[in-house]
Design a protein around this motif. Structure first.
Motif: not given
Lengths: 465, 465
Positions: A155-156, A287, A310, B124, B322-324
């Motif tokens: 997602x990142x 993180x 990430x 995302x 850092x989208x959620x």
């Protein structure tokens, strides 16, 4: 987006046109190498080769690519050449998964200059990124020791780059990925737990855990931090674990995704053990990177599975490997690029690279670069410091560049991600620990054969004004 | 790799199976937002929406995806559901290209919970990355003022993520890209110069320049630093420029790719002008970013075109937004996720966001989040600091979330990258300068309507133990 030959920089095609009209049969040798290990690492893990070979075997311009280039003003005869474009060159390469070092050829392309130029961008694009991520993964693996590592960064990730990130993470030592598509295509184990939204969608967390455990009793991991980890999530998970036991099932684990992971994992372990749930594993995420995991291990955090997102898939903080592709020979004559920064002067000539292996089958810490035509390299010299030489006679010399593609066809068997990952681990074991530490790792030596150095210096003098 | 519905995290499919067996008709509202602007920026540029809508309109599992999931142990009835899976939900969103801020919904998905969950990862993946890069590009655009900006990062991009990077760079204000595939598919201007290898492949630099200028006289840019910029490259370029003049052609520019760009560009400009080549532009590249370009401008470097690569396409140094994607409503009831970190407590309820615009058509610096069912928001409160309130009556209220997809079908016209980029520039012009400076930008206010705050606080109390 499908990768076609138009997945390149426009200047490759512009230059190709000039070559096409002025010297269509030029034969070039290009070297792929990088200048700095990412993350102040003492080594990198070479990754992406299998993808590059797959891409090159089938690379061509699509009809819409040709149409686009026609609109850009390229002329018919050249467009006809592009329509029939295939890569028909030779590639010699280090093995994918090997430990590699800066400023020595990792891969060598020998081809018609137009073909060699058009493939430059995609080759750099795939190798630079996967080598970056495999190196990051290898460092995280080193921190995590024998615990399980799960890639969950999609997602990142940088859009579809995430697909290749998951592959490279597996090569660097990750056990599984959350990325279904990458797992499916590359045959990587896939795994996953549950999201906060799952729990939020129920009126109570307990109800959510119960439904999940009933429908998915295998590999069931419950996320316990949606409302309150120790006061609510963990007691609910224990309740459900006991209910699972009654049905003959076993809860695999609980997951912590926030808060102080050292404190919470210790508390959670104690409470689980007191409930006779010693078998329930603790999964942690949030993180994480090699330094956080190292710190957690040093604090004795009883975490069994680390989920890394990430920082893994974006290769933070470096975010790029500075790999380059430099012309070293054209029609049999050596070529050089000068620079005011001496380290950026390129190495001319078609070359071979030899790794020095000692009597214990450990890497001595030196790769020697020689002319391809040299039979033997008995001594290596520092590329620029004339006081530094090394006698290579005590070592076994392992040639590193092997032919992997001939006339555009792969000539080595396909290797799976699992095979490459295992090979990578075995090569890392041959690398002494001082090159693998995080703080000021020992610098692996790269040297030139006396002949290569002499010829290179003569060429520098010839071009100097 | 083609994006299929398997381009997702495994846990989405695992959770989907549980929903499928326990509450297949659940209706969910999810919010997309991020928590921090990258690069300590005072704003971000929202990008990636058009791609997401295109992907969602056609997203499905391929036959091999289904086969893979069958091997993973998913059962036939659920696999049959997946085989027929389509996204049939509604999406309300900010306009692509708008300036956006942390901790307010940028996009809202309202759909069957299984569908909403399966699309989470790809949504995302695309929005986080393109927003990151468009924001970087916007900052570089701000530094470069009116000079031309060229994206040339593909070789260092995160594999095929580079395709989307070029699109996002154009949205953020870049004029063109070296990336042929992205230029072709997204209708972005493409451009490029030449590589060192081109010059190296000739016996002399002059000969290389001559061939290039003859075959490609239009938009001809000569790279002058292969051997020696001022002593060799520039004199050779001037010679060729004069020869081009005799043929009625004009050299577009010379390119500097190493050394001190401030010093070299000034020297180059002077020497070109002395040779009556005032029209020849100076192109510069080599590890540029917004800060280097700002410094070059401050030093008066006469650079006309900046080529930016690695730092643009990898979004260095942050490398990720850092989208959620958080559940805010389920079957009409509000949902919340708590956290020990108060800023991470999610916002319940289906919502609308209003931007405050002043009498001069400038943004006042406040977006107010209200309940979707509220007709009007006349006051906003700080999400947590009870001393901070703002009277919204002096402003025009611009609703920001507009319906873009209904029941899986796009309900707004497709917008080109050029249109989105222009819109983005116009929105940035409405944002006062203090939010756009690099050092400690003013913090844009995000507030809640009194009703939303009251309802959220009640829900927090309800869940607190």
């Amino acid at each position: 987006m499908n990768i076609t030959a138009a997945y390149t920089d426009l200047y490759q095609i512009t230059m190709a046109q000039v070559y096409f009209e002025t010297k269509p049969d030029g034969r070039a040798v290009f070297d792929y190498y990088y200048r700095h290990n990412p993350y102040n690492s003492g080594y990198s893990i070479f990754a992406g080769l299998e993808d590059v070979l797959d891409i090159l075997e089938t690379l061509k311009f699509s009809d819409s690519d040709i149409l686009y280039l026609k609109e850009k003003g390229f002329e018919n005869e050249f467009l006809e050449y592009l329509r029939n474009f295939r890569f028909r060159g030779n590639i010699r390469s280090s093995k994918e998964g090997d430990v590699v070092f800066p400023n020595r050829p990792i891969l060598q392309v020998e081809a018609n200059i137009i073909e060699a130029q058009i493939i430059e961008t995609v080759l750099l694009n795939i190798l630079n990124f996967q080598t970056l991520i495999a190196t990051k993964a290898s460092r995280i693996r080193r921190s995590a020791k024998d615990e399980i590592l799960l890639d969950m960064g999609l997602r990142r990730a940088h859009a579809t780059g995430g697909y290749y990130a998951s592959r490279a993470a597996a090569i660097g030592g990750f056990d599984s990925t959350s990325n279904v598509k990458a797992a499916e295509d590359y045959n990587i184990p896939s795994s996953g737990t549950m999201a906060h939204s799952f729990i939020q969608s129920y009126d109570s967390e307990l109800e959510a855990f119960r439904d999940f455990a009933k429908v998915r009793p295998e590999n069931c991991v419950l996320l316990i931090d949606t409302y309150n980890t120790l006061k609510l999530g963990l007691p609910n998970a224990i309740k459900v674990a006991k209910e699972m036991e009654e049905r003959g099932d076993k809860l695999l684990g609980v997951r912590l995704d926030s808060g102080d992971l050292a404190y919470l994992s210790k508390k959670t372990r104690t409470i689980l053990d007191e409930a006779n749930l010693e078998y329930v594993k603790i999964v942690a995420s949030n993180q994480l990177d090699e330094y956080v995991i190292k710190s957690l291990k040093e604090q004795g955090a009883p975490i069994d599975i680390f989920g890394v997102g990430t920082n893994l898939v974006t290769g933070k903080p470096d975010a790029a490997l500075d790999g380059v592709y430099k012309l070293s020979e054209y029609n049999g004559t050596p070529r050089i690029k000068l620079s005011e920064n001496i380290i950026k002067v390129s190495l001319p000539f078609k070359k071979q690279v030899y790794r020095m292996v000692d009597a214990n089958d450990m890497f001595y810490g030196a790769d020697a670069i020689g002319l391809f035509i040299e039979d033997e390299v008995s001594q290596m010299e520092h590329p620029f410091d004339i006081t530094k030489k090394l006698d290579l006679s005590p070592f076994e010399h392992e040639p590193l560049l092997e032919m992997v593609m001939e006339e555009g066809k792969r000539v080595v068997p396909t290797r799976t991600v699992t095979e490459i990952s295992k090979y990578s681990q075995s090569r890392l074991e041959q690398l002494p620990n001082e090159y693998k530490r995080f703080q000021n790792p020992h610098i692996y030596k790269i040297g030139l054969s006396p002949s290569l150095k002499e010829e290179r210096d003569a060429l520098i003098k010839e071009h100097k004004i």
